[in-house]
Scaffold this active site. Structure first.
Site, PDB file in Angstrom:
ATOM      1  N   SER A 241       0.827  -1.202   0.000  1.00 34.11           N
ATOM      2  CA  SER A 241       0.000   0.000   0.000  1.00 34.11           C
ATOM      3  C   SER A 241       0.868   1.261   0.000  1.00 34.11           C
ATOM      4  O   SER A 241       1.670   1.446  -0.920  1.00 34.11           O
ATOM      5  CB  SER A 241      -0.961  -0.055   1.197  1.00 34.11           C
ATOM      6  OG  SER A 241      -1.985   0.888   1.090  1.00 34.11           O
ATOM      7  N   ASP A 463      -8.962  -4.447  -5.770  1.00 35.72           N
ATOM      8  CA  ASP A 463      -8.452  -3.655  -4.647  1.00 35.72           C
ATOM      9  C   ASP A 463      -9.228  -2.348  -4.514  1.00 35.72           C
ATOM     10  O   ASP A 463      -9.279  -1.560  -5.452  1.00 35.72           O
ATOM     11  CB  ASP A 463      -6.965  -3.357  -4.872  1.00 35.72           C
ATOM     12  CG  ASP A 463      -6.269  -2.817  -3.634  1.00 35.72           C
ATOM     13  OD1 ASP A 463      -6.905  -2.079  -2.859  1.00 35.72           O
ATOM     14  OD2 ASP A 463      -5.078  -3.124  -3.444  1.00 35.72           O
ATOM     15  N   HIS A 491      -7.380  -5.873  -0.521  1.00 37.25           N
ATOM     16  CA  HIS A 491      -6.233  -4.969  -0.581  1.00 37.25           C
ATOM     17  C   HIS A 491      -4.934  -5.760  -0.421  1.00 37.25           C
ATOM     18  O   HIS A 491      -4.695  -6.335   0.643  1.00 37.25           O
ATOM     19  CB  HIS A 491      -6.380  -3.928   0.521  1.00 37.25           C
ATOM     20  CG  HIS A 491      -5.354  -2.845   0.497  1.00 37.25           C
ATOM     21  ND1 HIS A 491      -4.932  -2.234  -0.663  1.00 37.25           N
ATOM     22  CD2 HIS A 491      -4.663  -2.254   1.511  1.00 37.25           C
ATOM     23  CE1 HIS A 491      -4.043  -1.305  -0.373  1.00 37.25           C
ATOM     24  NE2 HIS A 491      -3.849  -1.307   0.940  1.00 37.25           N
TER      25      HIS A 491
END
Length: 523
Positions: A241, A463, A491
């Site tokens: 991320s 995602d 995610h």
């Protein structure tokens, strides 16, 4: 206050589910306070001390066959061209960076250290290194990696155990999460502006011009100090991320010191605040549509079938008039319901929990809604918060060169309500956080990593937080990126399936780059 949070771990792993990062929920376990030591090429090697208690406090036990050691290093608060600044905010001062190393007792043919960042910004890499040290069956890394690398986690500057930035009161965090995600009236919108101004004043009064020192480029220089401190000639890194942005920044600053970077859940650094927020609005709407489709196809597991969107929208609308009160006295206002929804979309396993929570809320029980929302917010049962969102704001706002006006935000709120009805308004008004933030700005670079070896950029088609479109964009920007696609939900991807794990393991261990266009099925 929607963000790209720290990577979430598989909630199906019941042993660890209560302590794993839940979209950024950190556990208040402290690494031993070893003496901080200077870092960088001229610094002495740090002294590591055994710290099995970190794993025991986080998980209840240590991982089988793993040893844990901790240390702290000092880094300049203000780096200038990779060296300590002699003038300006923070010159001559240092931050402490906390490190944890997990080493397998079966380690052989050691390659070096694998440095971990879970994202956020604000997620604890110390905690994440512990979680990833457990067997793959419990959501940890494959033995192909743990047998060859030390797993090294660090809390970035301002996060967790590393000179944490803490300036937002618990009351203001409660007010922020509970606030209506779509304040339509001018009075309600102005109230949200005032709340963000209070938060900005809290942090400005405490940290002043040093708020700009929490930006991503500064943290990327810290990574090079960590690389030197652990004795690696070149960096091997796994970032999730926001960690992909941090890794990409490092690759631009130190391309010749890159061995292998895995950037999973890619962030496109070239998107400004507005474009990034709109991308997330699209991503969450798409993920919610996928949840809705699953719901209608699985009515035996989804009590809000056949129309999940109608059920959630109705729950939020009802909460504006008569919110359900929870056991702790809080009211399940539209904001708390909204963040329960957001929290549940980070893993496909969260879908059934969301359906159950909304169904129980309709029956007057807000317990599950608060559990999901609190997991996202990092709120403890006693009403206290970690410093996740303090750090999140400090980093995000330091990174942004421009900030939209309140008038522009109000216009985007209206536009995105039409385009992305459930998530658009919240992503628009969320821009107020940095608009009202008092600190200076220190934008990160957005160019090619000229001279770096191939960098693996991993994206998940479903995602919500870092939509898949950003994956090829990051790879293209770096110039040396190679895309690996997971056709799954939630995610981040590694190590979710055998296909993804095999490709990433081969890259980390043998530097074998996946074939162009490599894609992995959902299972």
């Amino acid at each position: 206050m929607v963000r790209s949070p720290a990577r979430r771990f598989a909630p199906a792993v019941l042993l660890l589910a209560s302590t794993f990062l839940a979209a950024g929920c950190t556990v208040p376990a402290l690494a031993p306070r070893t003496e901080a030591q200077p870092a960088g090429p001229s610094g002495t090697a740090p002294t590591w001390q055994a710290c099995p208690e970190v794993a025991e406090e986080l998980v209840g036990r240590t991982a089988p066959g793993m040893r844990y050691e901790c240390t702290r290093i000092q880094v300049p608060r203000n780096w200038a061209d990779g060296t300590a600044a002699t003038a300006g905010p923070g010159a001559g001062e240092t931050f402490e960076i906390a490190l944890l190393r997990a080493r397998s007792t079966d380690q052989r043919d050691r390659i070096g250290s694998l440095l971990i960042n879970p994202g956020g910004p604000g997620g604890s890499g110390v905690d994440t290194a512990v979680y990833l040290s457990f067997p793959a069956a419990l959501g940890g890394l494959p033995t192909a990696v743990t047998d060859r690398f030390d797993i090294v986690g660090f809390d970035p500057r301002g996060v967790g155990r590393s000179s944490p930035v803490k300036c937002i009161s618990d009351a203001n965090l409660d007010a922020s999460f509970g606030y209506d995600p779509d304040p339509e009236s001018q009075q309600s919108f102005d109230g949200l502006v005032a709340l963000n101004q209070r938060i900005g004043r809290e942090c400005g009064d405490r940290y002043g011009d040093q708020l700009a020192l929490y930006g991503t480029e500064q943290a990327a220089h810290d990574i090079d100090a960590i690389r030197a401190a652990v004795g690696d000639e070149k960096l091997t890194y796994l970032g999730y991320s926001y960690g992909t942005l941090l890794g990409a920044t490092y690759a631009q600053l130190y391309p010749e010191r890159v061995r292998a970077l895995v950037l999973d859940g890619a962030v496109d650094p070239r998107l400004d605040q507005v474009a990034s927020s709109e991308s997330q609005a699209k991503g969450f709407e798409r993920a919610f549509d996928n949840f809705s489709l699953w719901c209608s196809s699985n009515p035996d597991r989804c009590p809000i079938a056949p129309s999940a969107r109608e059920a959630v929208t109705s729950a939020i609308d009802k909460a504006r008039v008569s919110p359900v009160r929870g056991d702790d006295g809080r009211e399940a206002t539209p904001g708390w319901i909204f963040y329960a929804v957001v929290s549940s979309l980070y893993t496909e396993a969260g879908w059934e929990q969301l359906a159950q929570a909304i169904d129980e809320l309709a029956g007057g029980d807000a317990t599950e809604v608060f559990r999901l929302a609190d997991a996202y917010a990092g709120r403890e049962p006693d009403g206290t918060y970690s410093n996740l969102f303090d750090a999140n704001l400090a980093v995000n706002c330091a990174d942004e060169a421009e900030k939209p006006s309140r008038e522009q935000i109000r216009e985007l709120q209206s536009q995105w309500r039409e385009q992305y009805p459930l998530f658009g308004p919240a992503l628009a008004v969320g821009l107020l956080a940095c608009t009202e933030w008092p600190g200076g700005r220190d934008p990160y670079p957005t160019g090619a990593a000229d001279g770096a070896p191939p960098i693996l950029v991993v994206g998940t088609t479903g995602d919500p937080a870092t939509p898949y479109e950003q994956t090829p964009a990051l790879a293209e920007m770096l110039g040396v990126g190679r895309v690996l696609t997971w056709e799954g939900e939630g995610h981040t991807a590694y190590p979710q399936t055998d296909c993804i794990s095999a490709a990433v393991d081969a890259y980390l261990v043998d530097l074998t780059v996946p074939a162009e266009g490599k894609s992995c099925p959902p299972q």
